[in-house]
Design a protein around this motif. Structure first.
Motif, PDB file in Angstrom:
ATOM      1  N   MET A   1       0.828  -1.205   0.000  1.00 35.80           N
ATOM      2  CA  MET A   1       0.000   0.000   0.000  1.00 35.80           C
ATOM      3  C   MET A   1       0.865   1.260   0.000  1.00 35.80           C
ATOM      4  SD  MET A   1      -2.558   1.553   2.866  1.00 35.80           S
ATOM      5  CE  MET A   1      -4.040   0.631   2.615  1.00 35.80           C
ATOM      6  N   ARG A   4       1.965   2.053  -3.361  1.00 36.74           N
ATOM      7  CA  ARG A   4       0.842   2.593  -4.137  1.00 36.74           C
ATOM      8  C   ARG A   4       0.602   4.066  -3.764  1.00 36.74           C
ATOM      9  NH1 ARG A   4      -2.391  -1.661  -3.489  1.00 36.74           N
ATOM     10  NH2 ARG A   4      -3.748  -0.724  -1.933  1.00 36.74           N
ATOM     11  N   LEU A   5       0.723   4.336  -2.464  1.00 39.92           N
ATOM     12  CA  LEU A   5       0.542   5.723  -2.016  1.00 39.92           C
ATOM     13  C   LEU A   5       1.640   6.622  -2.588  1.00 39.92           C
ATOM     14  CD1 LEU A   5      -0.493   5.348   1.743  1.00 39.92           C
ATOM     15  CD2 LEU A   5      -1.940   5.861  -0.218  1.00 39.92           C
ATOM     16  N   GLU A 316      -0.867  16.098   4.388  1.00 38.82           N
ATOM     17  CA  GLU A 316      -0.740  14.680   4.026  1.00 38.82           C
ATOM     18  C   GLU A 316       0.070  13.928   5.099  1.00 38.82           C
ATOM     19  OE1 GLU A 316       0.939  14.437   0.093  1.00 38.82           O
ATOM     20  OE2 GLU A 316       1.842  12.492   0.538  1.00 38.82           O
ATOM     21  N   ILE A 319      -1.984  13.482   8.254  1.00 44.84           N
ATOM     22  CA  ILE A 319      -2.950  12.380   8.140  1.00 44.84           C
ATOM     23  C   ILE A 319      -2.246  11.050   8.404  1.00 44.84           C
ATOM     24  CG2 ILE A 319      -4.406  11.101   6.506  1.00 44.84           C
ATOM     25  CD1 ILE A 319      -4.965  13.879   5.169  1.00 44.84           C
ATOM     26  N   LEU A 320      -1.084  10.896   7.790  1.00 43.68           N
ATOM     27  CA  LEU A 320      -0.338   9.648   7.992  1.00 43.68           C
ATOM     28  C   LEU A 320       0.047   9.477   9.462  1.00 43.68           C
ATOM     29  CD1 LEU A 320       1.854   9.819   4.796  1.00 43.68           C
ATOM     30  CD2 LEU A 320       0.273   7.973   5.340  1.00 43.68           C
ATOM     31  N   MET A 323      -2.818   8.350  11.501  1.00 38.65           N
ATOM     32  CA  MET A 323      -3.129   6.934  11.276  1.00 38.65           C
ATOM     33  C   MET A 323      -2.107   6.025  11.954  1.00 38.65           C
ATOM     34  SD  MET A 323      -5.873   6.987   9.625  1.00 38.65           S
ATOM     35  CE  MET A 323      -6.315   8.591  10.237  1.00 38.65           C
ATOM     36  N   GLY A 324      -1.135   6.627  12.634  1.00 46.03           N
ATOM     37  CA  GLY A 324      -0.166   5.824  13.381  1.00 46.03           C
ATOM     38  C   GLY A 324       1.182   5.685  12.705  1.00 46.03           C
ATOM     39  N   ALA A 325       1.377   6.396  11.567  1.00 46.23           N
ATOM     40  CA  ALA A 325       2.677   6.309  10.899  1.00 46.23           C
ATOM     41  C   ALA A 325       3.726   7.020  11.743  1.00 46.23           C
ATOM     42  CB  ALA A 325       2.596   6.942   9.520  1.00 46.23           C
TER      43      ALA A 325
ATOM     44  N   LEU B  99      -6.142  11.488   1.888  1.00 43.40           N
ATOM     45  CA  LEU B  99      -5.072  11.665   0.905  1.00 43.40           C
ATOM     46  C   LEU B  99      -5.768  11.772  -0.455  1.00 43.40           C
ATOM     47  CD1 LEU B  99      -2.607   8.896   2.193  1.00 43.40           C
ATOM     48  CD2 LEU B  99      -2.529  11.354   2.639  1.00 43.40           C
ATOM     49  N   ASP B 106      -8.105   2.797  -0.265  1.00 41.79           N
ATOM     50  CA  ASP B 106      -6.782   2.947   0.348  1.00 41.79           C
ATOM     51  C   ASP B 106      -6.842   3.894   1.535  1.00 41.79           C
ATOM     52  OD1 ASP B 106      -5.320   1.162  -1.080  1.00 41.79           O
ATOM     53  OD2 ASP B 106      -4.590   2.587  -2.565  1.00 41.79           O
ATOM     54  N   LEU B 109      -8.442   1.901   4.415  1.00 43.14           N
ATOM     55  CA  LEU B 109      -7.571   0.833   4.933  1.00 43.14           C
ATOM     56  C   LEU B 109      -6.265   1.364   5.525  1.00 43.14           C
ATOM     57  CD1 LEU B 109      -8.039  -1.984   2.261  1.00 43.14           C
ATOM     58  CD2 LEU B 109      -9.343  -1.538   4.348  1.00 43.14           C
ATOM     59  N   LEU B 110      -5.971   2.645   5.258  1.00 46.56           N
ATOM     60  CA  LEU B 110      -4.748   3.247   5.806  1.00 46.56           C
ATOM     61  C   LEU B 110      -4.736   3.173   7.332  1.00 46.56           C
ATOM     62  CD1 LEU B 110      -2.155   4.812   5.071  1.00 46.56           C
ATOM     63  CD2 LEU B 110      -3.469   6.928   5.256  1.00 46.56           C
ATOM     64  N   ARG B 113      -3.216   0.019   8.440  1.00 43.83           N
ATOM     65  CA  ARG B 113      -1.851  -0.257   7.968  1.00 43.83           C
ATOM     66  C   ARG B 113      -0.840  -0.324   9.122  1.00 43.83           C
ATOM     67  NH1 ARG B 113       2.473  -1.159   7.218  1.00 43.83           N
ATOM     68  NH2 ARG B 113       3.884  -0.938   5.444  1.00 43.83           N
ATOM     69  N   PHE B 114      -1.027   0.566  10.120  1.00 42.57           N
ATOM     70  CA  PHE B 114      -0.050   0.623  11.214  1.00 42.57           C
ATOM     71  C   PHE B 114      -0.628   0.047  12.516  1.00 42.57           C
ATOM     72  CE2 PHE B 114       0.674   4.145   8.253  1.00 42.57           C
ATOM     73  CZ  PHE B 114       1.945   3.819   7.820  1.00 42.57           C
ATOM     74  N   ARG B 162     -13.116   5.467   7.806  1.00 43.23           N
ATOM     75  CA  ARG B 162     -11.721   5.172   8.137  1.00 43.23           C
ATOM     76  C   ARG B 162     -11.523   5.121   9.660  1.00 43.23           C
ATOM     77  NH1 ARG B 162      -7.589   9.571   6.307  1.00 43.23           N
ATOM     78  NH2 ARG B 162      -8.534  10.574   8.102  1.00 43.23           N
TER      79      ARG B 162
END
Lengths: 416, 233
Positions: A1, A4-5, A316, A319-320, A323-325, B99, B106, B109-110, B113-114, B162
């Protein structure tokens, strides 16, 4: 993924990313092109002569002897006497010997006197022999065989007359003894293509009426009379030698270099070529350095593009992060994007290089006699592509680290 | 204060920003019970964003504790806090949630992912995402659309999907309806409540719009739970 991102992010900035990749592609194509010309020129030089163990001439420099005897560049300072030539030919180590007599010209092309053995013994491009495209080898005293470029440039066909000029770039012609084109050689990509080949006796024949570089006034021996004469040269410019055993090469070379009757020089063509490469090495290095700098400039441009995009991409990254990045994922994402840009740029550059090669190959061959083979990408070329991708990833570390710090500071709370 | 067991509990929390005019926030005590729907009201500058950052673990308090699902977030390393956030919190922002270049699928599902545990709870991610989209009133073919091509209202619903996928214990919505018109606001909140209930999640919504209050189990004013201070810049 994530891949793809990264691709999606690149596609979203198609114009700037596209221009960056184009810059990388052009720089890679230029680098590979310069490298191709460099290796092509080397290979072309190295392919010019093969199977000859020693080249012998009057004592001068080894590079000079190689250049004038094989590449028709420059002139001999002295000749090799015929007695010495015969003496060398009689040595037990010598399997074959071919004399070369240079000094005259036809238009912009050199005229070379030699024997029929030249066509049997001269090898180029890893052992290929000369072959006639049309006509036949010299039969008459005044027969000449011309190289493919001579025929193409002067639009000559078999049977056409040729007037040999005395010396190089000379207006004095041996117009009382006309030669006839008896054969045209196939293209070889060597200086032979730009040579008019006549017999050694013919060189003597056209100088029968000459003394001290000028024709004796009122003296012109008819061609038929010349055909009846025993013409033996007094000297030749150089000789190509093949030995019976390769073990004898150095011994024979030493013997020739210590030849008591006159100062001679015997060189190994490969060794002399190496010396030549050492001389032109600096220019070669400079050329590679300049094209390398162009690649680096393109990569720096990519780094600047990433830097300038960071601010607009803060959302961006937030957001990542939300999401826990981890910040290092953000760093990795930017490096991945840069590596993708560099990889696509480098692969497109490889494509441009091959497309350019297809177009340039016949033109370069015609203009410079340089044959640039179109082959599968070599390991070296693939390494260049890999190195560009790696360098792209490395230069992206700077903006990526900035993004890392920004994403640490911003967390998820950027509002723009 | 909720009556059931706490999903979130802040105690003696103190935080001071550096280099931002030294804005400081103190939260003596604040908790939310499991499955509660709480509206946190506060004006701009009341410290809502700082409080959310503390709850999400992108910053850690200088004093006090933030317990989420019984874990003190400050005791975790930075990397573990990021993963803990992904596992336990579903986030919806005011706007620009997605995004724009990625597909709706995507984007949804992001959030898995983590978060491997959350991902493990979703047996069929694509079907689950599809169902959530349908339940949130999005068109059937939304999943394959590029997020940037959707309307703002649709994007907020995708953001809700999400946040909800994998049923995290806590959903935090930071003024999710402020960019929506009144009719869309009401529909969005109804759907969000319903899906939060279905997922068994707790909802903490931050807003400055007191008109939303009747729809929540409890309304908390920032001024009642937190003290702020701003040193002269």
């Amino acid at each position: 993924m994530i891949l793809r991102l990264a691709l999606g992010s690149l596609m979203a900035r198609a114009l700037t990313v596209g221009m960056t990749m184009l810059a990388i592609a052009l720089s890679v194509a230029l680098f590979l092109g310069v490298e191709k010309v460099r290796t092509g020129a080397k290979a072309s030089f190295a392919d010019t002569i093969s199977g000859t163990d020693l080249i012998v001439g009057a004592r001068s420099g080894s590079v000079q002897l190689l250049l004038y005897s094989v590449f028709r560049i420059g002139n001999a300072t002295n000749n090799l006497t015929w007695e010495s030539y015969l003496d060398l030919a009689a040595r037990p180590e010598v399997e074959w010997i071919v004399p070369i007599s240079l000094g005259d010209s036809h238009r912009q092309f050199r005229v070379m006197g030699t024997t029929g053995a030249f066509f049997d013994r001269y090898k180029y491009r890893s052992g290929r022999s000369l072959a006639l495209a049309e006509g036949e080898v010299m039969d008459d005293l005044f027969d000449a065989i011309i190289g493919a470029d001579v025929a193409a440039a002067l639009n000559y066909e078999v049977g056409d007359p040729i007037v040999v000029a005395h010396g190089l770039a000379s207006f004095i012609e041996h117009d009382d003894q006309l030669f006839r084109v008896s054969g045209i050689l196939e293209k070889t990509g060597t200086p032979v293509d730009r040579t008019v080949i006549v017999s050694l006796q013919a060189i003597e024949a056209i100088h029968v009426d000459w003394r001290s570089g000028a024709q004796v006034p009122g003296q012109s021996t008819p061609a038929d009379a010349l055909r009846q004469m025993e013409l033996e040269p007094q000297a030749v410019t150089a000789a190509l030698i093949g030995v019976k055993s390769r073990l004898q090469i150095f011994g024979l070379q030493r013997a020739i270099n210590d030849y008591p009757s006159e100062p001679l020089l015997a060189i190994l063509p490969g060794v002399a070529l190496q010396e030549l490469w050492q001389i032109v090495g600096i220019a070669e290095t400079a050329l590679i350095a300049v094209s390398g700098m162009v690649v680096i400039t393109a990569l720096m441009g990519m780094m600047a593009t990433i830097f300038s995009s960071l601010n607009e991409r803060r959302r961006e990254m937030a957001i990542l992060r939300a999401m826990g990045a981890r910040p290092r994922v953000i760093l990795g994402l930017l490096v991945l994007e840069a590596a993708l840009m560099a990889a696509i740029g480098a692969v497109v550059g490889l494509g441009l290089f091959y497309a350019g090669l297809v177009v340039a190959q016949p033109l370069v061959d015609a203009a410079f006699g340089l044959w640039l083979p179109i082959e599968q990408p070599s390991m070296q070329e693939l390494w260049v592509v890999l190195a560009v991708v790696a360098a792209g990833a490395i230069v992206s570390l700077l903006p990526a680290f900035r993004a890392y710090r920004m994403s640490l500071a911003d967390g998820m709370m950027v509002r723009n | 204060m909720g009556s059931g067991p706490s999903i979130l509990a802040l105690k003696g929390v103190s935080y001071r920003w550096s280099g931002r005019g030294s804005f400081a926030l103190d939260v003596p005590a604040f908790s939310i019970a499991t499955s509660e729907r709480v509206l946190l009201l506060g004006e701009s500058g009341s410290g809502k964003s700082t409080l959310l950052s503390l709850i999400c673990g992108t910053i850690t308090p200088h004093a006090g504790s933030v317990l989420l699902s019984g874990t003190d977030i400050a005791s975790l390393s930075a990397g573990k806090r990021d993963r803990f956030r992904a596992e336990h919190i579903g986030l919806i922002f005011q706007q620009f949630n997605l995004l724009p270049y990625a597909t709706v699928l995507d984007n949804i599902l992001l959030s898995l992912r983590f978060a491997p545990q959350r991902r493990a709870r979703v047996a069929h991610p694509q079907q689950t995402a599809q169902k959530l989209c349908m339940d949130l009133g999005l068109p059937k073919d939304t999943l394959t659309a590029q997020a940037g091509t959707l309307s703002v209202g649709q994007q907020q619903r995708v953001a809700a999907a999400r946040a909800l996928i994998g049923a995290p214990p806590l959903i935090i919505a930071d003024e999710p309806t402020s960019a929506l018109d009144a009719a869309t606001q009401a529909t969005f909140l109804d759907l969000l409540f319903e899906q939060t209930r279905n997922a068994g999640s707790t909802l903490l919504m931050v807003s400055h719009d007191a008109r939303l209050a009747p729809q929540f189990d409890r309304v908390v004013q920032m001024a009642d739970i937190a003290r702020t201070a701003q040193a002269a810049a």
